[in-house]
Design a protein around this motif. Structure first.
Motif, mmCIF file in Angstrom:
data_model
loop_
_atom_site.group_PDB
_atom_site.id
_atom_site.type_symbol
_atom_site.label_atom_id
_atom_site.label_comp_id
_atom_site.label_asym_id
_atom_site.label_seq_id
_atom_site.Cartn_x
_atom_site.Cartn_y
_atom_site.Cartn_z
ATOM 1 N N ASN A 266 -14.157 -10.629 14.479
ATOM 2 C CA ASN A 266 -12.837 -10.969 15.006
ATOM 3 C C ASN A 266 -12.180 -9.672 15.464
ATOM 4 O O ASN A 266 -12.360 -8.634 14.817
ATOM 5 N N VAL B 108 -9.104 -0.420 10.594
ATOM 6 C CA VAL B 108 -7.662 -0.259 10.743
ATOM 7 C C VAL B 108 -7.431 1.087 11.419
ATOM 8 O O VAL B 108 -8.045 2.082 11.037
ATOM 9 N N TYR C 248 0.839 -1.185 0.000
ATOM 10 C CA TYR C 248 0.000 0.000 0.000
ATOM 11 C C TYR C 248 0.877 1.238 0.000
ATOM 12 O O TYR C 248 1.969 1.244 0.568
ATOM 13 N N TRP D 196 -10.909 1.826 0.623
ATOM 14 C CA TRP D 196 -10.785 2.360 1.976
ATOM 15 C C TRP D 196 -11.674 3.587 2.137
ATOM 16 O O TRP D 196 -11.851 4.367 1.193
ATOM 17 N N GLY D 197 -12.211 3.765 3.330
ATOM 18 C CA GLY D 197 -12.871 5.012 3.653
ATOM 19 C C GLY D 197 -11.840 6.103 3.916
ATOM 20 O O GLY D 197 -10.645 5.813 4.048
ATOM 21 N N ASN E 108 -10.016 -12.433 -7.811
ATOM 22 C CA ASN E 108 -8.562 -12.600 -7.772
ATOM 23 C C ASN E 108 -7.933 -11.795 -6.637
ATOM 24 O O ASN E 108 -6.991 -12.240 -5.985
ATOM 25 N N ASN E 109 -8.471 -10.609 -6.431
ATOM 26 C CA ASN E 109 -7.880 -9.690 -5.468
ATOM 27 C C ASN E 109 -8.536 -9.862 -4.110
ATOM 28 O O ASN E 109 -9.709 -9.529 -3.945
ATOM 29 N N ARG E 110 -7.786 -10.381 -3.143
ATOM 30 C CA ARG E 110 -8.334 -10.613 -1.813
ATOM 31 C C ARG E 110 -7.751 -9.628 -0.784
ATOM 32 O O ARG E 110 -7.947 -9.805 0.416
ATOM 33 N N ALA E 111 -7.050 -8.623 -1.277
ATOM 34 C CA ALA E 111 -6.476 -7.616 -0.377
ATOM 35 C C ALA E 111 -7.508 -6.526 -0.109
ATOM 36 O O ALA E 111 -8.649 -6.581 -0.562
ATOM 37 N N PHE E 112 -7.097 -5.497 0.613
ATOM 38 C CA PHE E 112 -7.985 -4.414 1.015
ATOM 39 C C PHE E 112 -8.021 -3.374 -0.099
ATOM 40 O O PHE E 112 -7.171 -2.481 -0.162
ATOM 41 N N ASP E 113 -9.009 -3.483 -0.983
ATOM 42 C CA ASP E 113 -8.953 -2.691 -2.205
ATOM 43 C C ASP E 113 -9.610 -1.316 -2.109
ATOM 44 O O ASP E 113 -9.236 -0.414 -2.853
ATOM 45 N N LEU F 283 -4.194 0.692 -2.215
ATOM 46 C CA LEU F 283 -3.645 -0.599 -2.621
ATOM 47 C C LEU F 283 -2.882 -0.448 -3.929
ATOM 48 O O LEU F 283 -3.417 0.054 -4.923
ATOM 49 N N ARG G 127 -12.663 -7.032 12.424
ATOM 50 C CA ARG G 127 -13.468 -7.127 11.221
ATOM 51 C C ARG G 127 -14.822 -7.751 11.520
ATOM 52 O O ARG G 127 -15.012 -8.385 12.569
ATOM 53 N N HIS H 38 -12.606 -6.423 2.302
ATOM 54 C CA HIS H 38 -11.974 -7.505 1.539
ATOM 55 C C HIS H 38 -12.953 -8.655 1.437
ATOM 56 O O HIS H 38 -13.854 -8.778 2.278
ATOM 57 N N TRP I 37 -4.241 -3.377 12.386
ATOM 58 C CA TRP I 37 -5.519 -4.055 12.205
ATOM 59 C C TRP I 37 -6.263 -4.084 13.526
ATOM 60 O O TRP I 37 -5.732 -4.520 14.541
ATOM 61 N N TYR J 254 -1.307 -6.618 -5.067
ATOM 62 C CA TYR J 254 -1.856 -7.707 -4.282
ATOM 63 C C TYR J 254 -1.257 -9.025 -4.741
ATOM 64 O O TYR J 254 -0.766 -9.125 -5.880
#
Lengths: 107, 124
Positions: free
Chosen positions: B59, B37, A36, B114-115, B107-112, A46, B50, B99, B47, A49
């Motif tokens: 969690n 976050v 990031y 954000w506020g 495909n993309n499992r990251a944090f794409d 981001l 979530r 996410h 983190w 990834y």
């Protein structure tokens, strides 16, 4: 918890330079690694990834590499807009830890 | 267009309660975790916790478990982070991000996305 360690903490470079930031994980994160970019007063953005996949809209001068526990982010041909703080993050295991950040400064 | 819109900055005293919000739009709220976050002044990203909005499973970071509560209202696509008793050490910018849930095939499992962040200041 998986610990993420970035180096260096601060990096001074000039426009046009090629720079590399390293991120090490305390245990294997396979390829669940993201990068990031954050600028002051803004949320993180981001860039990359799964180690090496560029997010949509990210310039091709950014690239990522690695697997397991060692990863790199390389910026080829620094632009003025690239001076910011960069974070790696593992998203293999819960708590999805971030590295402590690398501040890229203008030399 | 995916958007995460967060509530405005808050100034509170120690011991007070607070709830901040994150309203999602432009995608199916039930298919993505909302993660919180935090960024303490001059520090890095941490983190917090979530929620799976479809089932309200949560969690939490072990260091914050019992001190915060994350919830979601599926009817208005909004997630919340709340405290019943704030401490000065809670002062930070809190970002929400998303996410995908495991069953979502992307495909993309990251944090794409954000506020913009909510600044919380706790001071006597």
């Amino acid at each position: 918890d998986i610990q993420m360690t970035q180096s260096p903490s601060t990096l001074s470079a000039s426009v046009g330079d090629r720079v590399t930031i390293t991120c090490r994980a305390s245990q294997s994160v396979l390829t669940w690694l993201a990068w990031y970019q954050q600028k002051p007063g803004k949320p993180p953005r981001l860039l990359i990834y799964q180690v090496s996949n560029l997010e949509s809209g990210v310039p091709s001068r950014f690239s990522g590499n690695g697997s397991g526990t060692e990863f790199t982010l390389t910026i080829s041909g620094l632009q003025p807009d690239d001076f910011a703080t960069y974070y790696c993050q593992q998203y293999k295991s819960l708590f999805y830890t971030f590295g402590q950040g690398t501040k890229l400064e203008i030399k | 267009e995916v958007q995460l819109v967060q509530s405005e900055a808050e100034v509170k005293k120690p011991g007070e309660s607070l709830r901040i919000s994150c309203k999602a739009s432009g995608y199916n709220f039930r298919f993505y975790y909302i993660t919180w976050v935090r960024q303490m002044p001059g520090k890095g990203l941490e983190w917090v916790g979530r929620i799976d909005p479809s089932a309200s499973y949560t969690n939490y970071s072990p260091s914050l478990q019992g001190h915060i509560t994350i919830s979601a209202d599926k009817s208005i696509d909004t997630a919340y982070l709340q405290w019943s008793s704030l401490r000065a050490s809670d002062s930070a910018i809190y970002y929400c991000t998303r996410h995908p849930l495991p069953e979502v095939r992307v495909n993309n499992r990251a944090f794409d996305y954000w506020g913009p962040g909510t600044l919380v200041t706790v001071s006597s």
